[in-house]
Design a protein around this motif. Structure first.
Motif, mmCIF file in Angstrom:
data_model
loop_
_atom_site.group_PDB
_atom_site.id
_atom_site.type_symbol
_atom_site.label_atom_id
_atom_site.label_comp_id
_atom_site.label_asym_id
_atom_site.label_seq_id
_atom_site.Cartn_x
_atom_site.Cartn_y
_atom_site.Cartn_z
ATOM 1 N N LEU A 126 -0.564 -6.673 4.848
ATOM 2 C CA LEU A 126 -0.583 -5.376 4.173
ATOM 3 C C LEU A 126 0.682 -4.630 4.576
ATOM 4 N N LEU A 127 1.484 -4.262 3.599
ATOM 5 C CA LEU A 127 2.756 -3.592 3.839
ATOM 6 C C LEU A 127 2.639 -2.144 3.363
ATOM 7 N N LEU A 128 2.756 -1.210 4.290
ATOM 8 C CA LEU A 128 2.662 0.200 3.931
ATOM 9 C C LEU A 128 4.026 0.695 3.457
ATOM 10 N N SER A 129 4.103 1.052 2.194
ATOM 11 C CA SER A 129 5.342 1.631 1.669
ATOM 12 C C SER A 129 5.315 3.133 1.902
ATOM 13 N N LYS A 130 6.473 3.729 1.909
ATOM 14 C CA LYS A 130 6.646 5.176 2.071
ATOM 15 C C LYS A 130 6.085 5.702 3.397
ATOM 16 N N SER A 131 5.953 4.832 4.373
ATOM 17 C CA SER A 131 5.378 5.248 5.662
ATOM 18 C C SER A 131 6.231 6.294 6.362
ATOM 19 N N GLN A 132 7.512 6.313 6.046
ATOM 20 C CA GLN A 132 8.399 7.294 6.668
ATOM 21 C C GLN A 132 8.168 8.707 6.119
ATOM 22 N N PHE A 133 7.375 8.828 5.046
ATOM 23 C CA PHE A 133 7.137 10.136 4.427
ATOM 24 C C PHE A 133 5.805 10.772 4.814
ATOM 25 N N VAL A 134 5.018 10.090 5.637
ATOM 26 C CA VAL A 134 3.725 10.647 6.059
ATOM 27 C C VAL A 134 3.675 10.744 7.580
ATOM 28 N N ASP A 135 2.787 11.585 8.068
ATOM 29 C CA ASP A 135 2.716 11.776 9.515
ATOM 30 C C ASP A 135 1.884 10.672 10.175
ATOM 31 N N GLU A 136 1.996 10.635 11.474
ATOM 32 C CA GLU A 136 1.320 9.634 12.305
ATOM 33 C C GLU A 136 -0.184 9.592 12.070
ATOM 34 N N GLU A 137 -0.789 10.753 11.981
ATOM 35 C CA GLU A 137 -2.245 10.841 11.806
ATOM 36 C C GLU A 137 -2.681 10.172 10.503
ATOM 37 N N LYS A 138 -1.940 10.386 9.430
ATOM 38 C CA LYS A 138 -2.301 9.762 8.155
ATOM 39 C C LYS A 138 -2.148 8.247 8.240
ATOM 40 N N ILE A 139 -1.098 7.762 8.891
ATOM 41 C CA ILE A 139 -0.916 6.312 9.054
ATOM 42 C C ILE A 139 -2.098 5.717 9.810
ATOM 43 N N ILE A 140 -2.501 6.373 10.876
ATOM 44 C CA ILE A 140 -3.639 5.890 11.670
ATOM 45 C C ILE A 140 -4.914 5.875 10.822
ATOM 46 N N ASN A 141 -5.141 6.908 10.018
ATOM 47 C CA ASN A 141 -6.320 6.951 9.146
ATOM 48 C C ASN A 141 -6.281 5.849 8.093
ATOM 49 N N ILE A 142 -5.097 5.591 7.547
ATOM 50 C CA ILE A 142 -4.953 4.501 6.570
ATOM 51 C C ILE A 142 -5.251 3.164 7.232
ATOM 52 N N ILE A 143 -4.702 2.942 8.413
ATOM 53 C CA ILE A 143 -4.932 1.681 9.117
ATOM 54 C C ILE A 143 -6.417 1.494 9.434
ATOM 55 N N ILE A 168 0.853 -1.188 0.000
ATOM 56 C CA ILE A 168 0.000 0.000 0.000
ATOM 57 C C ILE A 168 0.888 1.236 0.000
ATOM 58 N N ASP A 169 0.654 2.140 -0.918
ATOM 59 C CA ASP A 169 1.388 3.401 -0.987
ATOM 60 C C ASP A 169 0.808 4.359 0.058
ATOM 61 N N SER A 170 1.545 4.606 1.126
ATOM 62 C CA SER A 170 1.052 5.466 2.207
ATOM 63 C C SER A 170 0.820 6.906 1.753
#
Length: 109
Positions: A39-56, A13-15
């Motif tokens: 599910l493997l989130l790619s580019k996770s280091q380029f987005v903030d915590e809030e976006k990761i939580i919303n994606i999850i 998944i493209d984060s």
């Protein structure tokens, strides 16, 4: 008739563009998520915590059982990825998402 059995299905998944890709590719995109075992989130280091939580949260609505890897995939060893593909038992605590991941970060900051 012969069948092929896949022991594991990993969807990347493209984060950065997850929500846009979800809209553009619709059912095809969702089908990849629904049928994944990991599910493997790619580019996770380029987005903030809030976006990761919303994606999850969005991913969990489609697939509540899949393992979700949120760690920077550049830090994953080839050996761990091979074991993941084989569905062998191995300690993945350091790479799988858990709800404590982000709450513990906040306490440290």
């Amino acid at each position: 008739m012969e069948y092929v059995k896949l022991p594991s299905l990993i969807t990347i998944i493209d984060s950065v563009d997850y929500f846009e890709q979800s809209e553009v590719f619709g059912e095809f995109f969702e089908d990849q998520i629904v049928n994944a075992s990991t599910l493997l989130l790619s580019k996770s280091q380029f987005v903030d915590e809030e976006k990761i939580i919303n994606i999850i949260d969005s991913l969990r609505q489609l697939n509540a059982k899949a393992n979700i890897i949120t760690k920077d995939w550049n830090k994953l060893s080839l050996n761990k990825l091979k074991l993941l593909l084989k569905k062998e038992k191995v300690d993945f605590q350091d790479i799988f998402y858990s709800q404590d991941d982000f709450s513990s970060k906040k306490e440290i900051d």
